[in-house]
Design a protein around this motif. Sequence first.
Motif, PDB file in Angstrom:
ATOM      1  N   ASP A 159      13.447 -54.275 -13.310  1.00  0.00           N
ATOM      2  CA  ASP A 159      12.570 -53.872 -12.292  1.00  0.00           C
ATOM      3  C   ASP A 159      12.294 -54.976 -11.248  1.00  0.00           C
ATOM      4  O   ASP A 159      12.018 -54.768  -9.829  1.00  0.00           O
ATOM      5  N   THR A 213       3.425 -53.049  -7.302  1.00  0.00           N
ATOM      6  CA  THR A 213       3.953 -53.953  -8.387  1.00  0.00           C
ATOM      7  C   THR A 213       3.058 -55.126  -8.986  1.00  0.00           C
ATOM      8  O   THR A 213       2.890 -55.440 -10.163  1.00  0.00           O
ATOM      9  N   GLN A 516       2.423 -46.602 -11.313  1.00  0.00           N
ATOM     10  CA  GLN A 516       2.061 -46.675  -9.926  1.00  0.00           C
ATOM     11  C   GLN A 516       2.168 -45.560  -9.240  1.00  0.00           C
ATOM     12  O   GLN A 516       3.000 -44.663  -9.655  1.00  0.00           O
ATOM     13  N   SER A 521       9.847 -45.492  -9.214  1.00  0.00           N
ATOM     14  CA  SER A 521       9.727 -46.147 -10.521  1.00  0.00           C
ATOM     15  C   SER A 521      10.453 -45.245 -11.622  1.00  0.00           C
ATOM     16  O   SER A 521      11.080 -45.767 -12.696  1.00  0.00           O
ATOM     17  N   GLY A 524      14.108 -45.453 -11.605  1.00  0.00           N
ATOM     18  CA  GLY A 524      14.725 -46.674 -12.361  1.00  0.00           C
ATOM     19  C   GLY A 524      15.256 -46.113 -13.615  1.00  0.00           C
ATOM     20  O   GLY A 524      16.273 -47.015 -14.195  1.00  0.00           O
ATOM     21  N   GLN A 552      14.214 -48.577  -1.449  1.00  0.00           N
ATOM     22  CA  GLN A 552      13.369 -49.624  -1.587  1.00  0.00           C
ATOM     23  C   GLN A 552      12.718 -50.092  -0.383  1.00  0.00           C
ATOM     24  O   GLN A 552      11.590 -50.368  -0.248  1.00  0.00           O
TER      25      GLN A 552
END
Length: 621
Positions: A159, A213, A516, A521, A524, A552
Amino acid sequence: MTVSVLFSRRRAAHTLGALALACGGLIAPASSPLAADAPAAAAATAPKVLRYAFRVAETGFDPARVSDLYSRIVISHMLEGLYTYDHLARPIKMKPLTAAGMPEISADFKVFTIKVQPGIYFTDDPAFKGKKRELVAADYAYAIKRFADPSTKSPGWGDLEELNFIGLNALRKEALDKRKPFDYDREVPGVRAIDRYTLRLEVTESRPRLTETLASGDTLGGIAREVVEFYGDKIAEHPVGTGPFKLAQWRRSSLIALEKNPDYRLRYDAEPAADDAAGQAMLAKYKGRQLPMVDRVEVSIIEENQPRWLSFLNKQQDFLDRLPEDFATIAIPGGKLAPNLAKQGIQAFRQLNPDIVLTLYNMEDPVVGGYTPEKIALRRAVNMAIDIEREINLVRRGQGIPAQAITVPHTTGFDPKFKSEMGDFDPARARALLDLYGYVDKDGDGWRDLPDGSPLKLTKNTQPDQQSRQLDDLWQRNLKAIGIRIEFKSAKWPENLKAAQAGKLQMWGVASSASQRDGQSALGRLYGPMKGGANLARFQNDTFDAIYTKMQGLPDGPEREALFVEAKRISVAYAPYKNHLHRFVTDMAHPWVEGYRRPLFWQDWWQYVDIDTSKQPVSTR
């Protein structure tokens, strides 16, 4: 008077009450002042203890080494991130926690400058040698660097790796290539404390959502270097932070007890919406109260649903985290609290959770893994053979909706109108797909074989609890209907997690919750550099990775949403996971638990609830 002394007195009072029952209840006459005043006195002096149970055991309390929800819940109450979410605000609102304000961000979203509030201190610990230790900017820089240290073997490194803090990835690579200790003292341009209270983060590409984050105290909470060095490989047993609680007792996979931090600085405050009557009532009642409002939190580990449910009904637990789905039809028929429970004052809190239930396929496994057409066909056929509606209605008692994609409700990228074959139950099509790619019965034993003629048998890891057994039965029935054998390998959840991270299992059912608002995420779980971390399926696809990387740097908007759609389609096409469902979650509490509101993306809430000891039965104090 300390909490530990009060807790001992509570147990003594309980023992005395049991003695009174054994003797006919004649310890003191009913008219005695002692007897009349005892309940009120006990309520006034009893510590406020919040008791509840996790359904899965924790793994430890080192933020750089954990990836499971339950360990992170505990950590988030001891360590603090720079930012947090307002616990009453809906829609959600981020706010400073240990930071002095929101970050100063460059126009290109590459430089983030953050001021840490002076005067925040860690809880006392032998590592500090009797001195008060102030939280400073360097503690957050150190917390980030620990993820990059190869010796930490952090499952969360992926991450941070893709954020590309200037110089951090290179420092990690040097430590790996030269097989030498990670150099924490070397200045990393992208992760620097430029003075005692100022943290400067610089990334190579635009990162518009980096602040989200930094709102993760369970992973990026401030941590003191001297604590880590003092405890060495025992650091997971000695979390030390600046948060509202501190670890008081830990019996692994059995009991976790936290006591309040007596020096915690914050008081109750929040910003509920003007039309949020419940939130406004909580704010009016608690505003200005010192946090935390309870003295102690005791978390048991009860993996089986029935004992966990009964322990709540019997008032051995004050709070029930996630009503077991087995009991949904009797506890919340039609989504409403059952009248017999309502009469007891029991409270229910139900919402569609920002989570997903998945089955992962190890893409490096010789049977279910791989990217050739026949391997993809096998996974897709298995996916279409699984009856998700039956799983939701029978095993989970209606507490969920089918998951069409890997993104989760309440996050960006989630579209309730998106439809895919992940939601299809189509055994006829599954059988046709298997026939087409050569998965047929070649030896006449009634089971399909691999295209090369060798036996086809799947192995799915599972847990030794009742719900897992029910799900296993469903899998076995569904796969038998298309001619595929499957066996189950049972182990405790933490053991299965370790095997998945190491790529040592073939299939496993997991659940994932958003931490979040940004839905990336969830993607991922398919991003190549996160293999062994979030990417438990060990999926690798250059096109997907390019999409992920591009996303991103993009601000939220139509272009980014289009990439979400493309990423979801790749996930469905290659099928490294079977998406099962998004769950409705119902928490329950006895009437003496006050002020609870289920969080969406963050894990800390213990400090915001209160226990009214005057409402508790004497036996529970």
